[in-house]
Design a protein around this motif. Sequence first.
Motif, PDB file in Angstrom:
ATOM      1  N   PHE A  82       0.943  -1.072  -0.043  1.00  0.00           N
ATOM      2  CA  PHE A  82      -0.132  -0.126  -0.004  1.00  0.00           C
ATOM      3  C   PHE A  82       0.809   1.214   0.005  1.00  0.00           C
ATOM      4  N   LEU A  83       0.950   1.964  -1.437  1.00  0.00           N
ATOM      5  CA  LEU A  83       1.807   3.071  -1.434  1.00  0.00           C
ATOM      6  C   LEU A  83       3.114   3.037  -0.682  1.00  0.00           C
ATOM      7  N   GLU A 114      -6.558  -8.300  -1.849  1.00  0.00           N
ATOM      8  CA  GLU A 114      -7.163  -6.925  -2.566  1.00  0.00           C
ATOM      9  C   GLU A 114      -8.436  -6.672  -1.813  1.00  0.00           C
ATOM     10  N   ARG A 131      -7.601   8.886  -3.112  1.00  0.00           N
ATOM     11  CA  ARG A 131      -8.075   8.308  -4.489  1.00  0.00           C
ATOM     12  C   ARG A 131      -8.216   6.668  -4.459  1.00  0.00           C
ATOM     13  N   GLU A 132      -7.088   6.128  -4.192  1.00  0.00           N
ATOM     14  CA  GLU A 132      -7.166   4.591  -4.083  1.00  0.00           C
ATOM     15  C   GLU A 132      -8.293   3.988  -3.338  1.00  0.00           C
ATOM     16  N   LYS A 191     -11.498   4.554  -4.962  1.00  0.00           N
ATOM     17  CA  LYS A 191     -11.880   3.676  -6.144  1.00  0.00           C
ATOM     18  C   LYS A 191     -12.192   2.198  -5.565  1.00  0.00           C
ATOM     19  N   TRP A 192     -11.672   1.911  -4.362  1.00  0.00           N
ATOM     20  CA  TRP A 192     -12.020   0.527  -3.769  1.00  0.00           C
ATOM     21  C   TRP A 192     -13.218   0.527  -3.496  1.00  0.00           C
ATOM     22  N   ARG A 216       2.079   8.098   3.860  1.00  0.00           N
ATOM     23  CA  ARG A 216       1.014   8.087   3.035  1.00  0.00           C
ATOM     24  C   ARG A 216      -0.400   8.631   3.588  1.00  0.00           C
TER      25      ARG A 216
END
Length: 454
Positions: A76-77, A112, A137-138, A141-142, A379
Motif C-alpha cells: 500500500f503506497l 485486495e 483516491r485509491e 476507488k476501492w 501515505r
Amino acid sequence: MASPSSALNKSSMVQQGRIRVLKEGSTPSGRDAGPVVYWMFRDQRLRDNWALIHAVDQANKANVPVAIAFNLFDQFLGAKARQLGFMLRGLRLLHRDLEQTLQIPFFLFQGEAIETIPNFLREYGASLLVTDFSPLREVQKWKEEICKRVGKKVSLHEVDAHNIVPTWVASEKLEYSARTIRGAEVPEIKWCESGENAAVEILMGSKNGFLTKRLKNYSTDRNNPLKPGALSGLSPYLHFGQISAQRCALEAKKIQKNCPQAVDVFLEELIVRRELADNFCFYQPRYNSLQGAWEWARKTLMDHASDKREHIYTKEQLENAQTADPLWNASQLEMVHYGKMHGFMRMYWAKKILEWTRGPEEALAISIYLNDKYEIDGRDPNGYVGCMWSICGVHDQGWQERQIFGKIRYMNYAGCKRKFDVDGYIAYVKRLVTETKKRKAESSLGKEAKELRV
C-alpha cells in the motif's frame, strides 16, 4: 454479558452529518436482515470511533450480529516494515480489547480489498457494510468497486470518524487555504509504542503527557528542531486512527485557561491545518501531482523549470543524504533512522529537493516517495499536502519571484541559522543515527546468537 452498544457508549446515536450512504441496498426486515460488517482501516481504535458506534447501533436496531473486518494489503503506497509493524502491533492490542470488552469478532484478511471484503460479506450474509472515511483516491476507488461487487440487498455507509468536523460538512468544495509486511528494507522503530493506551499516555500521561507536562512550550518551541519534546508526538497515532482527533481537542479545551496560547496553536494544527489536508485530497483528485496545484503556481514553476541549478542530485543521492548541505543531510538521516523528521525541517527538506532536481514534477515525486517510505505517518493527506505546500504553493500565496522557485515561498540555510542552532541540530542527528545503528547491531547479534543456540 454487556451488549456491545452499552460497552461502547450509552448514547450511541451518531450525528447524521458524519454518515454518507454510498450504496442503498434493499431494506430487509425481520428475520431477513443480515449482519453488519464494519470494514476498519483508517480508524484503528475502540474509543471515540464513530464508525464502530454506527455499526453497532445499526446491528442493535436490526437485532443482528456485528463483525469487524480488517484487510492487510500486499502493498500500500510503499509502506514498509516500519509503518506496517507499528500498525500490526496496534491491531494485536485492538483484537485483544475487542474480545475482552465488546465480544465482537475480528476477521483479518490479506490481499485486495475489492475481493476480500465482498467475498466476506457474501459468506457472512451481511446486509450492511460500514467503512471508515479516507480522502485518498485509491481508497475511494476501492469503495466504488466494492459497491459494484456486493449484492443488491447490501448497503454501504461511509463514516468520517477521523476528522472533528466531517470533511463534507466542513466544506462542499476545495478550499484555497486556511484562511503484508514485505522486506525489512526500512527497519521498525522502537521509540514509539503502538496502540490506543499508548496514544492516551502520549496525550495525557502523568509522566510525560503532552497536555499534562509539555503543552506550555508548544507555542514557543514547536518550530525548533532541537526541542522535539515540545511537539505533541501524536501524529503516528492520529495517522493510524489509534486516537481520535476529537478526543484530543476535547481534552485540550478542558485546560485552555491554563495555557490559552498553546492550546489555540495546538487546535489550529489539530483541526484547521489537519482537516484542510483532508479537504484538499477529497476534492482535488490530483493531490500528489503538479496538476493539483493552483494555476499561478503551475505557471511560475514551469516558467522557471529550466533555470540553472547549482546542484542536481539523483533520487538515490538524496535518499542516501549525499548532498553538499549538512543541514539537509541531517534532516534526511533523521527521517531514515528515526522514522520522523521535525515538522520545520520537512519544509526546508522539500524545498531544497525542488532546488536540486530537474524540475517540479521530479521534485514532487521524489519528496513523496521518501516521505511515504520513511515517515511513520507517511501515505497520509498531511504528507501529500505538506509536499504540495512546500513545492507547489498549495494553501500558500505568491512571494517575490526568484530563480527556480518562481513565486513559491523560499527557504535557505541562512534563514534556518537565524531560527535555531543549526550546528546543534546536525550534532543531535549524528548522535541519534549512531545510537540507532548501535541498537540495530546489538539486536542483530542477539538474533544470530539465539539462532546459533537453537
